[in-house]
Design a protein around this motif. Structure first.
Motif, PDB file in Angstrom:
ATOM      1  N   ILE A   1       1.241  -1.203   0.450  1.00 46.52           N
ATOM      2  CA  ILE A   1      -0.089   0.102   0.140  1.00 46.52           C
ATOM      3  C   ILE A   1       0.400   1.321   0.388  1.00 46.52           C
ATOM      4  O   ILE A   1       0.236   2.070  -1.031  1.00 46.52           O
ATOM      5  CB  ILE A   1      -0.919  -0.001   1.201  1.00 46.52           C
ATOM      6  CG1 ILE A   1      -2.123  -1.480   1.516  1.00 46.52           C
ATOM      7  CG2 ILE A   1      -2.145   1.233   1.289  1.00 46.52           C
ATOM      8  CD1 ILE A   1      -2.912  -1.247   2.410  1.00 46.52           C
TER       9      ILE A   1
ATOM     10  N   VAL B   1       0.942   4.105  -3.014  1.00 42.98           N
ATOM     11  CA  VAL B   1       0.359   5.915  -2.312  1.00 42.98           C
ATOM     12  C   VAL B   1       1.788   6.413  -3.085  1.00 42.98           C
ATOM     13  O   VAL B   1       1.646   7.766  -3.648  1.00 42.98           O
ATOM     14  CB  VAL B   1       0.548   6.091  -0.992  1.00 42.98           C
ATOM     15  CG1 VAL B   1       0.530   7.535  -0.287  1.00 42.98           C
ATOM     16  CG2 VAL B   1      -0.830   5.530  -0.575  1.00 42.98           C
TER      17      VAL B   1
ATOM     18  N   MET C   1       1.370   6.856  -6.670  1.00 47.61           N
ATOM     19  CA  MET C   1       0.892   7.824  -7.281  1.00 47.61           C
ATOM     20  C   MET C   1       1.016   9.419  -6.610  1.00 47.61           C
ATOM     21  O   MET C   1       1.732  10.743  -7.417  1.00 47.61           O
ATOM     22  CB  MET C   1      -0.433   7.649  -6.220  1.00 47.61           C
ATOM     23  CG  MET C   1      -1.315   7.067  -6.796  1.00 47.61           C
ATOM     24  SD  MET C   1      -3.159   6.628  -5.612  1.00 47.61           S
ATOM     25  CE  MET C   1      -3.379   8.104  -5.689  1.00 47.61           C
ATOM     26  N   ILE C   2       2.325   9.344  -5.461  1.00 52.69           N
ATOM     27  CA  ILE C   2       2.364  10.764  -5.398  1.00 52.69           C
ATOM     28  C   ILE C   2       3.628  11.308  -6.667  1.00 52.69           C
ATOM     29  O   ILE C   2       3.614  12.505  -6.867  1.00 52.69           O
ATOM     30  CB  ILE C   2       3.096  11.286  -3.747  1.00 52.69           C
ATOM     31  CG1 ILE C   2       2.248  10.915  -2.865  1.00 52.69           C
ATOM     32  CG2 ILE C   2       3.705  12.232  -4.068  1.00 52.69           C
ATOM     33  CD1 ILE C   2       2.806  10.374  -1.335  1.00 52.69           C
TER      34      ILE C   2
END
Length: 435
Positions: free
Chosen positions: A413, A417, A420-421
């Motif tokens: 996870i 994340v 995506m950042i």
């Protein structure tokens, strides 16, 4: 690959870098490690030390070769970024920072807790915060003044933390019983795996000592020599400490999980021994923090320099001291903030898993860097072809497979994340996403 000039001073030699590596690895964990190993494996725990010493040696050989080719600051991040590009470099840098900052927060709080045992005033929240601020701000100022001063403090801390441990090793044998060192049974594979996983985490951290690559003198020769000296010293120290504590306390060793070495020293030296090792634990924690604040801001500096993060000012170098002062202040500030909030020990396993992923990337980067350009005569090259980096990568995957399902899920996870950042940052910076 050519030596890069970043505007930093190359002040760190073989012994300075060796001390830096030892100082980072030998932290607070060594003061509780013997009891944990003895609980799992008994007197046969020395096997796990040898095995983990072999594993970390493979990993550090990969760091040695990559470090002789990529001579600018950033350590594992710089090696991965140079070999595979900005996205893997971004992940490696965040994993390194996350593991380091959470570790610093836990260690600094442990240091306050130790002081509170002797001086109850440190239990006061205001006093605790003031003390934490003085630690992080003071170490930041020392390292801003110059890497020479920072590495000098590391050398002093390394000597200070090793002295009581070496005294315990040398003198402790008079109270050790050889009967306590005999194996009562052969450990199972499950016991061996559990002990090795814990010990691998205890051995990790030496890579942080290489993040000052832009300030190492003659890195092609200095890096591999310092790694050999540093890892050999740590392995010898760990094995001897385990043997002495096991020899003195025997079957009682697992009962002293909070301070096994202090209990061993009480028998060897009397009451003053407990105090000596108690102080040694505090010095070790402070020394680890001083090394972290010396090394890890260079990763932030390198990230800003390479535009992995959109904060170019963090790549600034102080006009007088020639150090990455803004990166140092930012790292120390983050460390202080997390330490002040506290409660981050539950993230230790995920942080450790993150570092293992960095090690995995560095192992593979050795292969990629060889394919990108032929090794120059002055650069270090691991013998036996690709055997060492592939074996290192395979063993790291084995260790990661021992994480629980929840820990693996949490790590995946986190990677999602961060991905995506990263691509959102690239989108807003360039107007479109590029791989």
């Amino acid at each position: 690959m050519a030596q890069v000039n970043e505007g930093l001073k190359r002040e760190v030699g073989v012994w300075g870098l060796s001390a830096n590596i030892v100082n980072i690895i030998v932290g607070a964990g060594i003061f509780v490690l013997p009891a944990i190993v003895a609980e799992t494996m008994g007197a046969s725990g020395v096997i796990a030390y040898l095995f983990c010493g072999f594993l970390i040696a493979l990993v550090m050989l990969c760091f040695a070769e990559a470090g002789s080719k990529v001579t600018h600051s950033g350590g594992g991040y710089a090696y991965v970024e140079t070999a595979f590009g900005p996205y893997p470099g971004f992940l490696a840098s965040i994993f390194m920072m996350m593991g380091s900052i959470f570790s610093d927060a836990a260690v600094s709080n442990a240091l306050v807790e130790i002081l509170a045992l002797a001086f109850p005033i440190f239990k006061n929240q205001t006093v605790r915060l003031i003390f934490l601020f003085l630690i992080f701000s003071g170490l930041a100022m020392v390292n801003v003044i110059g890497v020479k001063q920072g590495i000098g403090l590391v050398k002093i801390n390394t000597i200070a933390k090793l002295t009581p441990l070496l005294f315990l090793i040398v003198i402790g044998w008079k109270d050790a019983s050889m009967a306590n060192l005999y194996w009562e049974s052969t450990p199972t594979l499950q016991q061996f795996g559990e002990a090795s996983l814990i010990l691998f985490f205890a051995f990790q951290g030496g890579d942080a000592g290489l993040t000052i690559g832009g300030e190492i003198k003659n890195p092609q020769k200095t890096v591999p020599r310092a790694i050999f000296i540093g890892i050999s010293s740590v392995l010898f120290l760990y094995i001897m400490i385990q043997a002495v504590s096991q020899g003195v306390l025997g079957a009682e060793l697992p009962n002293f999980k909070e301070a096994p070495l202090a209990e061993t020293a009480k028998i060897v030296f009397g009451p003053v021994g407990y105090t000596l090792l108690f102080i040694g634990a505090g010095i070790s924690m402070f020394g680890m923090l001083s090394g972290e604040i010396l090394n890890n801001p260079r990763v932030i500096f390198a990230m800003a320099r390479d535009r992995v993060i959109p904060f170019g000012k963090l790549a600034s170098i102080h006009h007088r001291f020639k150090t990455p002062h803004l990166a140092i202040f930012l790292y120390a500030g983050l460390g202080f903030t997390l330490a002040a909030i506290g409660g981050f020990r539950q993230l230790a396993i995920i942080a450790s898993a993150s570092m293992l992923l960095v090690y995995f990337g560095v192992s593979l980067s050795v292969i990629k860097l060889r394919q990108m350009k032929e090794t120059r005569p002055e650069e270090f090259k691991i013998p036996f072809g690709y055997t060492v980096p592939l074996l290192s990568a395979g063993i790291i995957l084995y260790f990661l497979s021992n994480l629980s399902g929840v820990e693996i899920q949490g790590t995946l996870i986190l990677i999602g994340v961060l991905t995506m950042i990263y691509f959102l940052m690239r989108f807003f910076r360039k107007g479109k996403i590029r791989f």
